[in-house]
Scaffold this active site. Sequence first.
Site, short mmCIF file in Angstrom:
data_model
loop_
_atom_site.label_atom_id
_atom_site.label_comp_id
_atom_site.label_asym_id
_atom_site.label_seq_id
_atom_site.Cartn_x
_atom_site.Cartn_y
_atom_site.Cartn_z
N CYS A 131 6.20 0.20 7.34
CA CYS A 131 5.79 1.35 6.54
C CYS A 131 6.97 1.79 5.69
O CYS A 131 8.09 1.88 6.18
CB CYS A 131 5.35 2.49 7.46
SG CYS A 131 4.84 3.97 6.58
N LEU A 132 6.71 2.06 4.41
CA LEU A 132 7.80 2.46 3.50
C LEU A 132 8.41 3.79 3.91
O LEU A 132 9.52 4.10 3.52
CB LEU A 132 7.28 2.53 2.06
CG LEU A 132 6.78 1.20 1.46
CD1 LEU A 132 6.30 1.41 0.04
CD2 LEU A 132 7.86 0.13 1.52
N GLY A 134 0.85 -1.19 0.00
CA GLY A 134 0.00 0.00 0.00
C GLY A 134 0.88 1.24 0.00
O GLY A 134 2.01 1.19 0.49
N HIS A 153 -2.35 7.53 7.01
CA HIS A 153 -1.39 8.43 6.35
C HIS A 153 -2.09 9.71 5.90
O HIS A 153 -1.52 10.79 5.98
CB HIS A 153 -0.78 7.75 5.11
CG HIS A 153 0.43 6.90 5.42
ND1 HIS A 153 1.57 7.40 6.00
CD2 HIS A 153 0.66 5.58 5.22
CE1 HIS A 153 2.46 6.42 6.13
NE2 HIS A 153 1.93 5.30 5.67
N HIS A 190 -4.26 1.44 7.50
CA HIS A 190 -2.91 1.98 7.60
C HIS A 190 -2.74 3.16 6.63
O HIS A 190 -2.23 4.22 7.00
CB HIS A 190 -1.88 0.87 7.31
CG HIS A 190 -0.45 1.31 7.27
ND1 HIS A 190 0.49 0.89 8.20
CD2 HIS A 190 0.21 2.14 6.42
CE1 HIS A 190 1.66 1.45 7.90
NE2 HIS A 190 1.51 2.21 6.83
N GLU A 191 -3.20 2.95 5.39
CA GLU A 191 -3.05 4.02 4.38
C GLU A 191 -3.96 5.20 4.69
O GLU A 191 -3.58 6.35 4.49
CB GLU A 191 -3.34 3.48 2.97
CG GLU A 191 -2.45 2.31 2.53
CD GLU A 191 -0.97 2.53 2.76
OE1 GLU A 191 -0.51 3.69 2.67
OE2 GLU A 191 -0.27 1.54 3.05
N GLN A 216 3.01 9.88 1.07
CA GLN A 216 4.32 9.24 1.11
C GLN A 216 5.18 9.59 -0.10
O GLN A 216 6.36 9.23 -0.15
CB GLN A 216 4.18 7.72 1.21
CG GLN A 216 3.56 7.28 2.54
CD GLN A 216 3.48 5.77 2.60
OE1 GLN A 216 2.51 5.19 2.10
NE2 GLN A 216 4.46 5.13 3.19
NI NI Z 1 2.83 3.42 5.72
#
Ligand code: NI
Length: 207
Positions: free
Chosen positions: A102-103, A55, A148, A144-145, A60
């Site tokens: 998380c990226l 995701g 963000h 989660h997204e 991000q």
């Molecule tokens: Ni993340």
Amino acid sequence: MTSPVESSRLGRLELVEYPHPALLRRARPLARIDDAVHDAVEQMFEIMYQAGGIGLAATQVALPYRLFIVNVEARPDAGEELVFINPVLSRPRGNAVQEEGCLSLPGLRMDVRRPERIVVKAWSLTGEPFEADLDGLLARVVQHEFDHLEGRLFTDRLPDAAALEARRTLDTFREVFAGKQSRGEVPVDAELLAQLDRLEAERCGNA
Ligand code: NI
């Protein structure tokens, strides 16, 4: 003669890491889905696959828009590429604990408790509204997204002891980011925030 107002192209997008200011403030609803947004989504899938993610939120890649993408298979040749624009979550039910990463916080993985099921309503890239009742991994990724887009990271959802543990890692991320800024490799916060304001002005209504 005046030239028509042109929305600026979004250019080459890059993954940003904590504490880039785009990750720490609430994203704004998209008022229109133009070519630049289509291009951004295409780039986001490339970036996500390259990083091995399932995701990715627009914040991000330093875009202050309420938009995220998901493919739970993490590969372009498998699974389904899902795009959520201006998503709304409702009807949280149950709860489950699962490890998340998380990226934007590479290397950090921790157990996070979240509702097990949720309903998401959103718009697709073609502007079609859709609604889905989600559970399992998809429910988790979507939450989660969505976080963000609210300027929240999974580290904001940890119980006290785990939060304390994560804090050391976050401090390191902050030092690294400040170092890049002091060397001029990343613009200073004021400049990054001004860029986010410009991007909002281009594609968000007066919300
Ligand atoms: Ni993340």
